[in-house]
Enzyme design. Structure first.
Site, PDB file in Angstrom:
ATOM      1  N   LYS A 131       0.849  -1.187   0.000  1.00 25.70           N
ATOM      2  CA  LYS A 131       0.000   0.000   0.000  1.00 25.70           C
ATOM      3  C   LYS A 131       0.888   1.241   0.000  1.00 25.70           C
ATOM      4  O   LYS A 131       1.777   1.379   0.850  1.00 25.70           O
ATOM      5  CB  LYS A 131      -0.848  -0.028   1.277  1.00 25.70           C
ATOM      6  CG  LYS A 131      -2.284   0.353   1.089  1.00 25.70           C
ATOM      7  CD  LYS A 131      -3.001   0.056   2.392  1.00 25.70           C
ATOM      8  CE  LYS A 131      -4.374   0.616   2.402  1.00 25.70           C
ATOM      9  NZ  LYS A 131      -4.980   0.501   3.725  1.00 25.70           N
TER      10      LYS A 131
HETATM   11  C1  E4P Z   1      -8.286   0.790   4.175  1.00 23.66           C
HETATM   12  O1  E4P Z   1      -7.555   0.427   3.287  1.00 23.66           O
HETATM   13  C2  E4P Z   1      -8.251   2.145   4.745  1.00 23.66           C
HETATM   14  O2  E4P Z   1      -7.002   2.424   5.283  1.00 23.66           O
HETATM   15  C3  E4P Z   1      -9.348   2.260   5.772  1.00 23.66           C
HETATM   16  O3  E4P Z   1     -10.550   1.769   5.207  1.00 23.66           O
HETATM   17  C4  E4P Z   1      -9.521   3.669   6.307  1.00 23.66           C
HETATM   18  O4  E4P Z   1     -10.656   3.708   7.128  1.00 23.66           O
HETATM   19  P1  E4P Z   1     -10.946   4.893   8.152  1.00 23.66           P
HETATM   20  O5  E4P Z   1     -11.243   6.116   7.373  1.00 23.66           O
HETATM   21  O6  E4P Z   1     -12.146   4.422   8.936  1.00 23.66           O
HETATM   22  O7  E4P Z   1      -9.720   5.035   8.997  1.00 23.66           O
END
Ligand code: E4P
Length: 218
Positions: A83
């Site tokens: 990522k």
């Molecule tokens: C997933 O890949 C993201 O990092 C995550 O869904 C972010 O979610 P949040 O906005 O609830 O922290």
């Protein structure tokens, strides 16, 4: 539609993976921090539990270090999706890792043009954050609609739309109606999706009536 679980909690992943409904897992630095555990140990364990893509995020923000971190993370298991953030250096890293055969999930996407750039950089997944847009009174689901429309216009773009920052089952429903490829869902939201009061009420009545018949199937 594929379902990824958005957590770094091993017990929750194991529990949901047992249902056979989990196609992958996403983590991020905040989820690792919340787990209180060692990043590499957690990611190794998740990769042992789940066959599908497991997102592990780089920590650096400059190209050279992100690339080195991405290469190290990709060695954990063949199902790692590295990522990277949606920045110029992140997309440069995305291109380099993708060309080397590593799956890349480009995260922190908040606009359709960002999603277009990520696809051109060879991202396997683009992660638009719907909940965080809703939080600031922007329409998160509108972003999903626009990205899906743009990607459909260019069939040579193979990037999958991974709906992230999901806060409730309606987000999943709307994303599915728009044809998004993946939703990464917090465990609590996935559990909510199973539930309906009429299912529970109906099942209780069937169980009670079956007992009254005095019969057994096995
Ligand atoms: C997933 O890949 C993201 O990092 C995550 O869904 C972010 O979610 P949040 O906005 O609830 O922290």
């Amino acid at each position: 539609m594929k379902f990824f679980v958005d957590t770094a909690e091993i017990d929750e992943i194991r529990d949901l993976a047992d249902t056979g409904l989990v196609d992958g897992v996403t983590t991020n630095p905040s989820l690792i921090h919340k787990s209180g555990r060692n990043f590499f140990e957690v990611v190794h364990q998740i990769c042992d539990l789940v066959d599908g893509p497991v997102s592990a995020e780089v920590a650096a923000t400059d190209f050279d270090t992100m690339l080195a971190e991405g290469r190290k993370l990709s060695e954990i298991a063949s199902n790692i999706a590295v990522k990277v953030p949606l920045t110029p250096a992140g997309l440069k890293t995305c291109r380099a890792l993708s060309q080397g055969g590593t799956m890349v999930n480009v995260t922190l996407c908040f606009s359709p043009n960002q999603a277009l750039l990520a696809a051109k950089a060879g991202a396997r997944f683009i992660s638009p954050f719907v909940g965080r847009l809703d939080d600031i009174a922007h329409d998160g689901m509108q972003l999903i609609a626009e990205i899906c429309e743009i990607y459909e216009n260019y069939p040579n773009l193979e990037t999958e739309v991974l709906v992230a920052s999901v806060r409730h089952p309606i987000h999943v429903l709307e994303a599915a109606k728009l044809g998004a490829d993946v939703a990464t869902v917090p465990p609590a939201v996935l559990h909510q999706m199973f539930n309906h009061p009429l299912t529970e009420k109906g099942l209780a009545a069937f169980v009670a009536d079956w007992e009254k018949t005095g019969q057994s199937i096995l």
